[in-house]
Scaffold this motif. Structure first.
Motif, short mmCIF file in Angstrom:
data_model
loop_
_atom_site.label_atom_id
_atom_site.label_comp_id
_atom_site.label_asym_id
_atom_site.label_seq_id
_atom_site.Cartn_x
_atom_site.Cartn_y
_atom_site.Cartn_z
N SER A 73 19.96 21.24 1.17
CA SER A 73 18.61 21.54 0.70
C SER A 73 17.83 22.21 1.83
N ASP A 74 16.73 22.84 1.48
CA ASP A 74 15.88 23.46 2.51
C ASP A 74 15.42 22.42 3.52
N GLU A 75 15.10 21.23 3.03
CA GLU A 75 14.64 20.16 3.92
C GLU A 75 15.75 19.75 4.90
N GLN A 76 16.98 19.62 4.40
CA GLN A 76 18.10 19.28 5.28
C GLN A 76 18.32 20.37 6.32
N ARG A 77 18.25 21.62 5.91
CA ARG A 77 18.43 22.74 6.84
C ARG A 77 17.36 22.70 7.93
N GLN A 78 16.13 22.50 7.51
CA GLN A 78 15.00 22.44 8.45
C GLN A 78 15.21 21.31 9.45
N ASN A 79 15.54 20.12 8.95
CA ASN A 79 15.72 18.97 9.82
C ASN A 79 16.87 19.19 10.80
N LEU A 80 17.97 19.72 10.33
CA LEU A 80 19.10 19.99 11.21
C LEU A 80 18.75 21.06 12.24
N GLY A 81 18.06 22.09 11.80
CA GLY A 81 17.66 23.14 12.73
C GLY A 81 16.80 22.61 13.86
N VAL A 82 15.84 21.78 13.53
CA VAL A 82 14.96 21.20 14.54
C VAL A 82 15.72 20.24 15.45
N THR A 83 16.61 19.46 14.86
CA THR A 83 17.37 18.47 15.63
C THR A 83 18.35 19.12 16.59
N ILE A 84 19.05 20.12 16.12
CA ILE A 84 20.11 20.74 16.92
C ILE A 84 19.57 21.80 17.87
N ALA A 85 18.61 22.56 17.42
CA ALA A 85 18.08 23.64 18.25
C ALA A 85 16.97 23.13 19.12
#
Length: 85
Positions: A73-85
């Motif tokens: 989901s967009d929310e999962q992508r956002q959360n992963l992006g913030v967490t990893i990057a």
């Protein structure tokens, strides 16, 4: 060239200058195995260790993430992006 889609972390690595791109990828590679990232990846079924308990390479983890990126989901992508990057 990055071993994964450049937008996988929520921004385009391709748009960064060479120095910034290198530093950004170093940050991703160092953060991808921290506890917060490990937990976030585990939530979507990606383990950072292989079946023998050995740490997977950052490239391998990112390839697995890239394989699932389209189903997140967009929310999962956002959360992963913030967490990893």
């Amino acid at each position: 060239e990055a071993p994964f889609p450049p937008t996988i972390v929520g921004w385009s690595v391709a748009q960064l200058g060479e120095s910034n791109r290198s530093n950004s990828l170093k940050s991703i590679y160092s953060r991808i195995t921290n506890d917060q990232s490990k937990d976030a990846l585990k939530e979507i079924g990606i383990e950072i260790k292989d079946q023998n308990g050995q740490m997977k390479s950052a490239s391998q983890i990112l390839e697995e993430l890239a394989g699932q990126w389209g189903s997140l989901s967009d929310e999962q992508r956002q959360n992963l992006g913030v967490t990893i990057a």
